[in-house]
Write a protein that holds these residues in place. Structure first.
Motif, mmCIF file in Angstrom:
data_model
loop_
_atom_site.group_PDB
_atom_site.id
_atom_site.type_symbol
_atom_site.label_atom_id
_atom_site.label_comp_id
_atom_site.label_asym_id
_atom_site.label_seq_id
_atom_site.Cartn_x
_atom_site.Cartn_y
_atom_site.Cartn_z
ATOM 1 N N GLN A 1 0.853 -1.183 0.000
ATOM 2 C CA GLN A 1 0.000 0.000 0.000
ATOM 3 C C GLN A 1 0.884 1.227 0.000
ATOM 4 N N ALA A 2 0.284 2.334 -0.421
ATOM 5 C CA ALA A 2 1.094 3.551 -0.494
ATOM 6 C C ALA A 2 1.161 4.229 0.860
ATOM 7 N N GLY A 3 1.651 3.530 1.892
ATOM 8 C CA GLY A 3 1.790 4.119 3.220
ATOM 9 C C GLY A 3 3.250 4.417 3.515
ATOM 10 N N TRP A 4 3.535 4.873 4.747
ATOM 11 C CA TRP A 4 4.924 5.130 5.147
ATOM 12 C C TRP A 4 5.642 3.798 5.301
ATOM 13 N N SER A 5 6.873 3.706 4.830
ATOM 14 C CA SER A 5 7.633 2.457 4.979
ATOM 15 C C SER A 5 7.976 2.250 6.457
ATOM 16 N N ARG A 6 8.326 1.007 6.799
ATOM 17 C CA ARG A 6 8.662 0.699 8.200
ATOM 18 C C ARG A 6 9.830 1.553 8.684
ATOM 19 N N THR A 7 10.838 1.693 7.817
ATOM 20 C CA THR A 7 12.010 2.501 8.199
ATOM 21 C C THR A 7 11.592 3.921 8.547
ATOM 22 N N ARG A 8 10.767 4.514 7.718
ATOM 23 C CA ARG A 8 10.386 5.920 7.949
ATOM 24 C C ARG A 8 9.505 6.056 9.180
ATOM 25 N N ARG A 9 8.678 5.049 9.439
ATOM 26 C CA ARG A 9 7.855 5.098 10.662
ATOM 27 C C ARG A 9 8.751 4.994 11.887
ATOM 28 N N ARG A 10 9.710 4.090 11.813
ATOM 29 C CA ARG A 10 10.616 3.938 12.973
ATOM 30 C C ARG A 10 11.382 5.222 13.221
ATOM 31 N N ILE A 11 11.896 5.820 12.144
ATOM 32 C CA ILE A 11 12.662 7.065 12.333
ATOM 33 C C ILE A 11 11.753 8.124 12.963
ATOM 34 N N HIS A 12 10.499 8.216 12.491
ATOM 35 C CA HIS A 12 9.585 9.225 13.041
ATOM 36 C C HIS A 12 9.410 9.042 14.550
ATOM 37 N N TRP A 13 9.097 7.819 14.982
ATOM 38 C CA TRP A 13 8.788 7.613 16.408
ATOM 39 C C TRP A 13 10.034 7.677 17.282
ATOM 40 N N ILE A 14 11.154 7.170 16.762
ATOM 41 C CA ILE A 14 12.390 7.250 17.559
ATOM 42 C C ILE A 14 12.785 8.721 17.730
ATOM 43 N N THR A 15 12.643 9.507 16.652
ATOM 44 C CA THR A 15 12.970 10.939 16.751
ATOM 45 C C THR A 15 12.073 11.620 17.784
ATOM 46 N N ALA A 16 10.772 11.309 17.739
ATOM 47 C CA ALA A 16 9.834 11.937 18.689
ATOM 48 C C ALA A 16 10.260 11.606 20.131
ATOM 49 N N LEU A 17 10.623 10.343 20.347
ATOM 50 C CA LEU A 17 11.038 9.929 21.699
ATOM 51 C C LEU A 17 12.332 10.647 22.114
ATOM 52 N N LEU A 18 13.290 10.712 21.185
ATOM 53 C CA LEU A 18 14.576 11.364 21.503
ATOM 54 C C LEU A 18 14.373 12.846 21.817
ATOM 55 N N VAL A 19 13.512 13.516 21.052
ATOM 56 C CA VAL A 19 13.274 14.940 21.306
ATOM 57 C C VAL A 19 12.659 15.117 22.698
ATOM 58 N N ALA A 20 11.678 14.270 23.032
ATOM 59 C CA ALA A 20 11.019 14.408 24.340
ATOM 60 C C ALA A 20 12.022 14.177 25.476
ATOM 61 N N VAL A 21 12.798 13.100 25.370
ATOM 62 C CA VAL A 21 13.765 12.783 26.434
ATOM 63 C C VAL A 21 14.866 13.845 26.475
ATOM 64 N N GLY A 22 15.354 14.253 25.292
ATOM 65 C CA GLY A 22 16.423 15.256 25.232
ATOM 66 C C GLY A 22 15.983 16.583 25.833
ATOM 67 N N PHE A 23 14.733 16.955 25.593
ATOM 68 C CA PHE A 23 14.212 18.217 26.105
ATOM 69 C C PHE A 23 14.168 18.188 27.639
ATOM 70 N N VAL A 24 13.614 17.110 28.190
ATOM 71 C CA VAL A 24 13.516 17.005 29.660
ATOM 72 C C VAL A 24 14.923 16.966 30.274
ATOM 73 N N PHE A 25 15.808 16.204 29.651
ATOM 74 C CA PHE A 25 17.187 16.118 30.139
ATOM 75 C C PHE A 25 17.857 17.484 30.141
ATOM 76 N N GLY A 26 17.627 18.245 29.049
ATOM 77 C CA GLY A 26 18.214 19.584 28.942
ATOM 78 C C GLY A 26 17.780 20.460 30.106
ATOM 79 N N LEU A 27 16.471 20.446 30.393
ATOM 80 C CA LEU A 27 15.969 21.284 31.487
ATOM 81 C C LEU A 27 16.524 20.823 32.833
ATOM 82 N N VAL A 28 16.546 19.499 33.040
ATOM 83 C CA VAL A 28 17.010 18.982 34.335
ATOM 84 C C VAL A 28 18.493 19.298 34.531
ATOM 85 N N MET A 29 19.309 19.052 33.512
ATOM 86 C CA MET A 29 20.760 19.257 33.696
ATOM 87 C C MET A 29 21.083 20.738 33.907
#
Ligand code: HEM
Ligand code: HEM
Length: 199
Positions: A5-33
């Motif tokens: 089907q013409a959907g997002w490939s698995r690789t692109r979905r993984r990159i999207h969600w991993i990036t979202a998680l990294l941004v959230a964790v990185g942001f909280v870490f930045g504030l805490v440190m």
């Protein structure tokens, strides 16, 4: 399993969600440190290195993602999505991509120009050279911009996530397309130079 089907490939979905998680964790870490820093210098050093490594990973994933985007375009928009909402979504996506690059670059410049010289070690082992000298004036500007644009990135991402959930509740496949690769209700695809059905 959706197939061909013409959907997002698995690789692109993984990159999207991993990036979202990294941004959230990185942001909280930045504030805490920065604002609730531990007294122990070793722990603080490790927190900085983890924060910087997360941000460097975000840049690398974003460059990869932008290359895939340029090569494969994006899946078709949901057929019943009004034109103004497509334009709004496309503008937010461009802003998110830009911030995914600019925020970590400003973070890198903050690290490099900081008056207190602390090396940048990706994953604690790979040294990343600092291309600018310690410079308190530059540091004051880029570290403020780094924080301001990091907040903008998180706020935009929250609005973007709310829009995705809203469309899901209206019965559109947008969220499931990014979650498990479902194809949106068919319409013509935006510029794609690859014949593959998976984008
Ligand atoms: C998406 C990626 C990133 C996000 C969301 C992010 C977010 C943040 C936040 C929220 C702070 C706290 C700022 C404050 O309260 O003043 C911060 C500080 C900092 N970040 Fe990042 N950051 C990212 C990437 C990076 C990268 C790649 C580096 C370096 C290689 C970096 C280096 C720093 C440094 C050195 C500080 C401390 C600045 C200061 O002392 O004022 N960041 N970051
Ligand atoms: C820091 C967090 C996030 C960032 C930076 C981000 C970034 C992006 C970007 C740049 C796109 C456009 C992809 C393209 O057209 O090439 C996108 C698509 C998408 N994102 Fe996110 N995202 C984040 C979090 C989320 C969350 C939390 C959700 C859901 C709750 C979500 C749901 C979606 C969906 C459904 C799409 C596909 C939209 C469409 O096909 O029009 N994202 N995201």
């Amino acid at each position: 399993m959706p197939a061909e089907q013409a959907g997002w490939s698995r690789t692109r979905r993984r990159i999207h969600w991993i990036t979202a998680l990294l941004v959230a964790v990185g942001f909280v870490f930045g504030l805490v440190m920065k604002h609730a820093a531990p007294d122990d210098l070793l722990t603080l050093f490790l927190m900085f290195q983890l924060h910087k490594s997360i941000g460097i990973a975000v840049i690398a994933l974003t460059v990869w993602r932008l290359m895939l985007r340029a090569l494969r375009g994006r899946p078709p928009w949901e057929a019943d999505l009004p034109e103004w909402q497509r334009r709004a979504a496309a503008s937010v996506h461009i802003a998110l991509y830009a911030l995914l690059v600019v925020v970590p670059v400003l973070g890198y410049l903050s690290a490099a120009s900081a008056p207190r010289r602390v090396p940048t070690l990706f994953l604690l082992v790979i040294p990343i050279p600092h291309i600018v000298e310690a410079d308190p004036g530059l540091f004051a500007v880029v570290s403020r911009l780094h924080l301001a644009l990091a907040i903008l990135l998180v706020l935009l991402a929250c609005g973007h996530a709310a829009a995705a959930v809203h469309n899901h509740r209206l019965g559109r496949a947008t969220l499931l397309a990014m979650w498990r690769g479902d194809a949106p209700a068919r319409e013509q695809a935006t510029p794609a130079h690859m014949p593959s059905a998976r984008r």
